[in-house]
Write a protein that holds these residues in place. Sequence first.
Motif, mmCIF file in Angstrom:
data_model
loop_
_atom_site.group_PDB
_atom_site.id
_atom_site.type_symbol
_atom_site.label_atom_id
_atom_site.label_comp_id
_atom_site.label_asym_id
_atom_site.label_seq_id
_atom_site.Cartn_x
_atom_site.Cartn_y
_atom_site.Cartn_z
ATOM 1 N N VAL A 140 0.848 -1.193 0.000
ATOM 2 C CA VAL A 140 0.000 0.000 0.000
ATOM 3 C C VAL A 140 0.883 1.242 0.000
ATOM 4 O O VAL A 140 1.692 1.441 0.915
ATOM 5 C CB VAL A 140 -0.926 0.009 1.236
ATOM 6 N N ILE A 141 0.744 2.065 -1.033
ATOM 7 C CA ILE A 141 1.532 3.298 -1.149
ATOM 8 C C ILE A 141 0.594 4.490 -0.987
ATOM 9 O O ILE A 141 -0.322 4.691 -1.789
ATOM 10 C CB ILE A 141 2.251 3.382 -2.513
ATOM 11 N N THR A 142 0.822 5.264 0.054
ATOM 12 C CA THR A 142 -0.050 6.386 0.397
ATOM 13 C C THR A 142 0.441 7.679 -0.247
ATOM 14 O O THR A 142 1.644 7.942 -0.276
ATOM 15 C CB THR A 142 -0.075 6.566 1.929
ATOM 16 N N ILE A 143 -0.504 8.463 -0.742
ATOM 17 C CA ILE A 143 -0.187 9.812 -1.215
ATOM 18 C C ILE A 143 -0.793 10.822 -0.239
ATOM 19 O O ILE A 143 -1.996 10.789 0.032
ATOM 20 C CB ILE A 143 -0.764 10.082 -2.623
ATOM 21 N N VAL A 173 3.216 -18.836 -9.096
ATOM 22 C CA VAL A 173 3.322 -17.553 -9.805
ATOM 23 C C VAL A 173 3.009 -16.408 -8.841
ATOM 24 O O VAL A 173 1.923 -16.373 -8.247
ATOM 25 C CB VAL A 173 2.360 -17.505 -11.005
ATOM 26 N N PRO A 174 3.933 -15.462 -8.657
ATOM 27 C CA PRO A 174 3.627 -14.315 -7.798
ATOM 28 C C PRO A 174 2.850 -13.230 -8.553
ATOM 29 O O PRO A 174 3.257 -12.817 -9.639
ATOM 30 C CB PRO A 174 5.008 -13.800 -7.400
ATOM 31 N N VAL A 175 1.731 -12.825 -7.983
ATOM 32 C CA VAL A 175 1.035 -11.635 -8.462
ATOM 33 C C VAL A 175 1.543 -10.487 -7.601
ATOM 34 O O VAL A 175 1.361 -10.482 -6.380
ATOM 35 C CB VAL A 175 -0.488 -11.780 -8.349
ATOM 36 N N VAL A 176 2.225 -9.546 -8.226
ATOM 37 C CA VAL A 176 2.878 -8.434 -7.533
ATOM 38 C C VAL A 176 1.925 -7.243 -7.547
ATOM 39 O O VAL A 176 1.593 -6.721 -8.613
ATOM 40 C CB VAL A 176 4.217 -8.103 -8.220
ATOM 41 N N GLU A 177 1.481 -6.815 -6.359
ATOM 42 C CA GLU A 177 0.445 -5.778 -6.268
ATOM 43 C C GLU A 177 0.947 -4.553 -5.501
ATOM 44 O O GLU A 177 0.801 -4.469 -4.284
ATOM 45 C CB GLU A 177 -0.814 -6.327 -5.583
ATOM 46 N N PRO A 178 1.524 -3.572 -6.199
ATOM 47 C CA PRO A 178 1.842 -2.302 -5.553
ATOM 48 C C PRO A 178 0.689 -1.325 -5.801
ATOM 49 O O PRO A 178 0.507 -0.843 -6.912
ATOM 50 C CB PRO A 178 3.115 -1.862 -6.276
ATOM 51 N N GLU A 179 -0.085 -1.057 -4.774
ATOM 52 C CA GLU A 179 -1.272 -0.204 -4.956
ATOM 53 C C GLU A 179 -1.028 1.200 -4.432
ATOM 54 O O GLU A 179 -0.831 1.405 -3.235
ATOM 55 C CB GLU A 179 -2.498 -0.788 -4.248
ATOM 56 N N VAL A 180 -1.054 2.151 -5.339
ATOM 57 C CA VAL A 180 -1.061 3.563 -4.952
ATOM 58 C C VAL A 180 -2.508 3.913 -4.632
ATOM 59 O O VAL A 180 -3.362 3.931 -5.519
ATOM 60 C CB VAL A 180 -0.508 4.456 -6.080
ATOM 61 N N VAL A 181 -2.792 4.123 -3.351
ATOM 62 C CA VAL A 181 -4.188 4.287 -2.922
ATOM 63 C C VAL A 181 -4.640 5.734 -3.122
ATOM 64 O O VAL A 181 -3.882 6.675 -2.933
ATOM 65 C CB VAL A 181 -4.388 3.857 -1.457
ATOM 66 N N GLY A 182 -5.902 5.862 -3.506
ATOM 67 C CA GLY A 182 -6.453 7.187 -3.765
ATOM 68 C C GLY A 182 -7.370 7.706 -2.690
ATOM 69 O O GLY A 182 -7.903 8.809 -2.791
ATOM 70 N N ASP A 183 -7.543 6.911 -1.597
ATOM 71 C CA ASP A 183 -8.530 7.304 -0.582
ATOM 72 C C ASP A 183 -7.893 7.689 0.750
ATOM 73 O O ASP A 183 -8.567 7.765 1.776
ATOM 74 C CB ASP A 183 -9.545 6.179 -0.359
ATOM 75 N N GLY A 184 -6.561 7.911 0.753
ATOM 76 C CA GLY A 184 -5.929 8.377 1.988
ATOM 77 C C GLY A 184 -6.202 9.860 2.214
ATOM 78 O O GLY A 184 -6.741 10.546 1.357
#
Length: 342
Positions: A140-143, A173-184
């Motif tokens: 989870v990447i917060t802005i 198989v790795p599913v790589v999920e870097p999520e830039v969240v828009g609700d912070g």
Amino acid sequence: MAKSLNSIAQKLMETGKGILAADESEGTIAKRFAKINLPNTLDLRRDYREMLFRSTTAMQNYISGVILTEETLEQQAADGTAFRAILADADVIPGIKVDRGAFPMPGDSGEKITEGLDGLRQRLTRYADLGAGFAKWRAVITINDVAPTRNNIRANAHALARYAILCQEAGIVPVVEPEVVGDGEPGNHSLERCAAVTGEVLENVFKELRLAGVELSGMLLKPNMVLPGVNSRERPTVEEVAQRTVSVLREHVPAAVPGIAFLSGGQTDEEATAHLSAMNQIAGKPWPLTFSYGRALQNVALRTWAGRRENFPAAQAAFTHRAHMNSLAALGTWSGELDKAA
């Protein structure tokens, strides 16, 4: 090993199909049940997942894989049939969420770091024995006004890479999920700010994946779409979101990656479908684009089910409709008129 990982990844990216994210934690599913006044019990969680997995038309025609929780990977339907067997009958690959959640990052930036690497090698061996073909780890990447920091981006990217190489070691198989969240908070960033952060995150993630020795042809990427913050006054068109998202991906995602399966990231059902379809109408992409949605596939089905087994047929029809619409979006042929007509 790389060949078999690539074969799994290719099957997950089968044309016109996508991934159902049914890996809600107990806390998350409790919140969703609470919205329809249901208690969070083991039997109700089982019944809800059974309703989804036994939606034969949806699972056979529109779904290639399902992300499960540890509970669900070993769970049985009410009649004693293992969920894994139900998925196998539909030729759907079971996957497993392996992270332990996102926790506050030390400091005052309001950021999070995902945990779960301790003991992961042993857990992955067990998941592989249970038939899991792929896994998922969400960062989870917060802005906000001071975030994301380089430290947070680097720490999450490094954890994603360590997870990914351990998965490949286990034949998963790795599913790589870097999520830039828009609700912070404050959630008022622009489309361009999201694009810049998403690009920086992806650049760091692929740098760490390469350093860890991850075979890019044996993984999938599950990114956010490029969107303004939830409290932003900016209202980009569907086409603007699609163009900006594809542009960022072209700049930062290697062509060796077999496919990209988007998260819906708090969008409405129709928004998530519309954006995916518009992206698939853009020519010249080196990878297929599809969906890996949770809420955007399940919302209407959950409300229709309402905790009652007699509502299975109606809820399954609702789930099948959304799966079909997103299948069309993965082909770039969805339209709002078609959605309403169906």
